[in-house]
Write an enzyme that holds these catalytic residues in place. Structure first.
Site, PDB file in Angstrom:
ATOM      1  N   GLY A 275      22.706  32.365 -35.434  1.00  0.00           N
ATOM      2  CA  GLY A 275      23.862  31.875 -34.688  1.00  0.00           C
ATOM      3  C   GLY A 275      23.896  32.417 -33.272  1.00  0.00           C
TER       4      GLY A 275
ATOM      5  N   GLY B 195      26.579  31.776 -31.245  1.00  0.00           N
ATOM      6  CA  GLY B 195      27.967  31.667 -30.783  1.00  0.00           C
ATOM      7  C   GLY B 195      28.478  33.042 -30.362  1.00  0.00           C
ATOM      8  CG  PHE B 196      32.474  33.579 -28.972  1.00  0.00           C
ATOM      9  CD1 PHE B 196      32.627  34.095 -27.700  1.00  0.00           C
ATOM     10  CD2 PHE B 196      32.843  32.259 -29.204  1.00  0.00           C
ATOM     11  CE1 PHE B 196      33.147  33.329 -26.677  1.00  0.00           C
ATOM     12  CE2 PHE B 196      33.358  31.479 -28.190  1.00  0.00           C
ATOM     13  CZ  PHE B 196      33.516  32.011 -26.917  1.00  0.00           C
TER      14      PHE B 196
ATOM     15  CD  GLU C 208      44.056  25.733 -25.197  1.00  0.00           C
ATOM     16  OE1 GLU C 208      44.283  26.852 -24.764  1.00  0.00           O
ATOM     17  OE2 GLU C 208      43.015  25.467 -25.823  1.00  0.00           O
TER      18      GLU C 208
HETATM   19  C1  FAD Z   1      38.046  23.596 -29.507  1.00  0.00           C
HETATM   20  C2  FAD Z   1      38.164  25.048 -29.858  1.00  0.00           C
HETATM   21  C3  FAD Z   1      39.015  25.875 -29.137  1.00  0.00           C
HETATM   22  C4  FAD Z   1      39.120  27.227 -29.437  1.00  0.00           C
HETATM   23  N1  FAD Z   1      39.954  28.012 -28.691  1.00  0.00           N
HETATM   24  C5  FAD Z   1      40.021  29.336 -28.941  1.00  0.00           C
HETATM   25  C6  FAD Z   1      40.816  30.199 -28.144  1.00  0.00           C
HETATM   26  O1  FAD Z   1      41.505  29.750 -27.224  1.00  0.00           O
HETATM   27  N2  FAD Z   1      40.821  31.533 -28.415  1.00  0.00           N
HETATM   28  C7  FAD Z   1      40.078  32.061 -29.440  1.00  0.00           C
HETATM   29  O2  FAD Z   1      40.072  33.266 -29.649  1.00  0.00           O
HETATM   30  N3  FAD Z   1      39.309  31.276 -30.206  1.00  0.00           N
HETATM   31  C8  FAD Z   1      39.265  29.936 -29.997  1.00  0.00           C
HETATM   32  N4  FAD Z   1      38.471  29.130 -30.778  1.00  0.00           N
HETATM   33  C9  FAD Z   1      37.758  29.732 -31.912  1.00  0.00           C
HETATM   34  C10 FAD Z   1      36.474  30.415 -31.470  1.00  0.00           C
HETATM   35  O3  FAD Z   1      35.736  29.575 -30.629  1.00  0.00           O
HETATM   36  C11 FAD Z   1      35.703  30.796 -32.711  1.00  0.00           C
HETATM   37  O4  FAD Z   1      36.485  31.711 -33.434  1.00  0.00           O
HETATM   38  C12 FAD Z   1      34.353  31.417 -32.360  1.00  0.00           C
HETATM   39  O5  FAD Z   1      33.536  30.476 -31.717  1.00  0.00           O
HETATM   40  C13 FAD Z   1      33.668  31.914 -33.621  1.00  0.00           C
HETATM   41  O6  FAD Z   1      32.445  32.474 -33.272  1.00  0.00           O
HETATM   42  P1  FAD Z   1      31.230  32.461 -34.300  1.00  0.00           P
HETATM   43  O7  FAD Z   1      30.142  33.253 -33.684  1.00  0.00           O
HETATM   44  O8  FAD Z   1      31.717  32.836 -35.641  1.00  0.00           O
HETATM   45  O9  FAD Z   1      30.808  30.930 -34.416  1.00  0.00           O
HETATM   46  P2  FAD Z   1      30.379  29.882 -33.306  1.00  0.00           P
HETATM   47  O10 FAD Z   1      30.794  30.326 -31.964  1.00  0.00           O
HETATM   48  O11 FAD Z   1      30.869  28.569 -33.804  1.00  0.00           O
HETATM   49  O12 FAD Z   1      28.795  29.917 -33.360  1.00  0.00           O
HETATM   50  C14 FAD Z   1      28.075  29.472 -34.481  1.00  0.00           C
HETATM   51  C15 FAD Z   1      26.606  29.490 -34.147  1.00  0.00           C
HETATM   52  O13 FAD Z   1      25.859  29.324 -35.325  1.00  0.00           O
HETATM   53  C16 FAD Z   1      24.864  28.341 -35.148  1.00  0.00           C
HETATM   54  N5  FAD Z   1      24.574  27.780 -36.456  1.00  0.00           N
HETATM   55  C17 FAD Z   1      25.440  27.200 -37.334  1.00  0.00           C
HETATM   56  N6  FAD Z   1      24.811  26.855 -38.456  1.00  0.00           N
HETATM   57  C18 FAD Z   1      23.515  27.213 -38.293  1.00  0.00           C
HETATM   58  C19 FAD Z   1      22.349  27.124 -39.109  1.00  0.00           C
HETATM   59  N7  FAD Z   1      22.393  26.593 -40.341  1.00  0.00           N
HETATM   60  N8  FAD Z   1      21.180  27.557 -38.615  1.00  0.00           N
HETATM   61  C20 FAD Z   1      21.111  28.106 -37.373  1.00  0.00           C
HETATM   62  N9  FAD Z   1      22.184  28.233 -36.562  1.00  0.00           N
HETATM   63  C21 FAD Z   1      23.356  27.803 -37.037  1.00  0.00           C
HETATM   64  C22 FAD Z   1      25.477  27.384 -34.149  1.00  0.00           C
HETATM   65  O14 FAD Z   1      24.472  26.618 -33.484  1.00  0.00           O
HETATM   66  C23 FAD Z   1      26.163  28.371 -33.221  1.00  0.00           C
HETATM   67  O15 FAD Z   1      25.234  28.869 -32.292  1.00  0.00           O
HETATM   68  C24 FAD Z   1      38.360  27.767 -30.498  1.00  0.00           C
HETATM   69  C25 FAD Z   1      37.519  26.938 -31.237  1.00  0.00           C
HETATM   70  C26 FAD Z   1      37.417  25.585 -30.919  1.00  0.00           C
HETATM   71  C27 FAD Z   1      36.488  24.701 -31.709  1.00  0.00           C
END
Ligand code: FAD
Length: 439
Positions: A13, A15-16, A177
């Site tokens: 992943g 993401g964040f 938003e």
């Molecule tokens: C429209 C929107 C607005 C938001 N606004 C806010 C806000 O204002 N404030 C706040 O705090 N939070 C907000 N959030 C929530 C925040 O963005 C999430 O909590 C955060 O992105 C979670 O991070 P993460 O690393 O868990 O997942 P993500 O950031 O979703 O990253 C997931 C990663 O995993 C990868 N991945 C997934 N499945 C696989 C796989 N099978 N194989 C390889 N890679 C994979 C994806 O490509 C991605 O890189 C918002 C979310 C959305 C959708």
């Protein structure tokens, strides 16, 4: 646990959670492989600004390769992970050309996020647009601007009205938003651009099953948000559950059981999320539980039972209600990486993960945002300034911060939204029977 030389860390992943974990390992004596199915790090909290034509793709989704170019101990792979062998310590997946990928690890951090959920009613997805990925936001942008273009050409008033009606389902931060932005777009940016329609007459209708928008922010800020949204012209339909969506509108049911229909061609789904299927896979493999959103129930140190070398972070994790927040994902990712570093230095037992609450914020309109921080509440211009500072600070990359700041100055100071590329083929909706000619 003392780490051997060239300890292999696989991070799933970008993401964040995944990106912060990877960056935290910068100076650690480890070899990191970051594998993600998207080549970019998506700043989801600003996705709605991409969907409504303010920010461009590069500003909210820089390439992971570019972000990590100077970190010599990491390699980035674009691939989809589809299984784990926890005993053999191997991650397997699929490369872009369909070949199998096998990655052995000594430590594993999984932060695969979540996707949109329709509460078991997947038919609702057929005629609505979610807001989770960059592709979703681009599709939505095309639908929004396409709706205004189609309305301009409509001759029948009912048809025109339905194209100028936008429904947003879900009144959390994303829905709120988006609803605010849609009204600003219609009343400011598009004000003088059409000849047959007046975009400011467009309707934005926000649906939610709960009693008020932004429930996480408490009653006071929720009421404030409600007031600002009504001032912008957003129609709030709280206490209404959307039960059906078709190509021409939606049905919503109120708490008294009464059904209501809204004629619209643009329904935006911002209502629910379900954890990545990788969460259940890891739960099944380790004996951990899963909550009803498919999130894996990790131990207090973010690891899986019986597998201190496997960490999970972010939206796919069930831990003390910390979910759906970028900050929680980042703190879990940082914690996992620091634990691996502590082990490398042989520094005693790991401490449990402790979340430092940095509050929540939501943008409502130009000069209006709500912020909740340790029992303190801010709104109006002060809230908006706080929103601005936090988002500039957290955007990935210095160039992106400068560029976004410049874009915001022109968008908020003036009326400009420059990210509006649109072609007929992006919005054409001919029925199959019309027999489109092949090229
Ligand atoms: C429209 C929107 C607005 C938001 N606004 C806010 C806000 O204002 N404030 C706040 O705090 N939070 C907000 N959030 C929530 C925040 O963005 C999430 O909590 C955060 O992105 C979670 O991070 P993460 O690393 O868990 O997942 P993500 O950031 O979703 O990253 C997931 C990663 O995993 C990868 N991945 C997934 N499945 C696989 C796989 N099978 N194989 C390889 N890679 C994979 C994806 O490509 C991605 O890189 C918002 C979310 C959305 C959708």
């Amino acid at each position: 646990m003392q780490l051997p030389r060239q300890h292999r860390v696989v991070v799933v992943g970008g993401g964040f959670g995944g990106l912060v974990a990877t960056r935290t390992l910068k100076r650690a004596p480890v070899r990191v492989t970051l594998v993600a199915r998207s080549a970019n790090h998506l700043f989801q909290p600003l996705l709605y600004q991409y969907a409504t034509g303010i920010l461009d793709e590069g500003e909210i989704a820089p390439p992971l390769r570019q972000v990590l170019a100077r970190q010599r101990n990491v390699r980035v792979l674009l691939a989809e992970v589809d299984s784990f062998d926890l005993e053999g310590r191997v991650v397997t997946g699929r490369t872009p050309d369909g070949r199998g990928l096998t990655l052995a690890y000594d430590s594993l951090i999984v932060a695969a996020g979540a996707h949109s959920s329709y509460f078991g009613h997947n038919e609702l997805a057929l005629h609505s647009t979610p807001m989770k990925t960059i592709d979703d936001a681009l599709a939505l942008r095309r639908r929004i601007f396409g709706a205004f273009e189609t309305a301009e050409l409509a001759t029948d008033p009912d048809t025109r009205r339905s194209w100028l009606t936008f429904a947003v389902v879900g009144a959390g931060p994303t829905g709120v938003e988006l609803a605010g932005q849609l009204r600003e777009l219609a009343t400011r940016t598009l004000r003088d651009e059409f000849r047959s329609i007046d975009p400011s007459h467009s309707r934005v209708v926000l649906f939610d099953g709960g009693p008020e928008p932004l429930p996480r922010f408490g009653d006071q800020l929720a009421s404030r948000a409600e007031m600002v949204l009504r001032g912008l012209g957003v129609e709030l339909r709280m206490g209404r559950v959307v039960t059906a969506i078709d190509g021409d509108g939606l049905m919503a049911r109120g708490s008294n059981g009464a059904e209501e229909r809204l004629e619209t061609h643009t329904v935006i789904w911002a209502a629910g999320v379900q954890a990545s299927p990788l969460a259940r896979m890891l739960a099944d493999a380790s004996g951990a539980g899963c909550d009803r959103h498919g999130r894996v129930e990790v131990l207090p140190d973010c690891t899986l039972p019986g597998h201190p070398e496997v960490f999970c972070a972010g939206d796919m994790v069930s831990l003390r209600g910390l979910t759906g927040m970028a900050e929680a994902a980042m703190q879990m990712g940082r914690y996992a990486a620091r634990t691996i570093k502590r082990r490398a230095k042989g520094q005693g037992a790991d401490r449990p993960f402790r979340y430092i609450d940095l509050g929540s914020m939501a943008y409502l309109s130009r000069g209006q945002a709500v912020v909740s921080f340790h029992g303190l509440r801010f709104h109006g211009f002060i809230g908006w300034l706080m929103w601005l500072v936090v988002h500039i600070t957290f955007l990935t990359g210095f160039k992106n911060r400068v560029s976004a700041l410049f874009t915001w100055v022109t968008a908020f100071g003036g009326r400009a939204r420059n990210q509006r590329a649109l072609a007929l083929r992006d919005i054409e909706q001919r029925p199959p029977a019309a027999g489109r000619k092949s090229a």
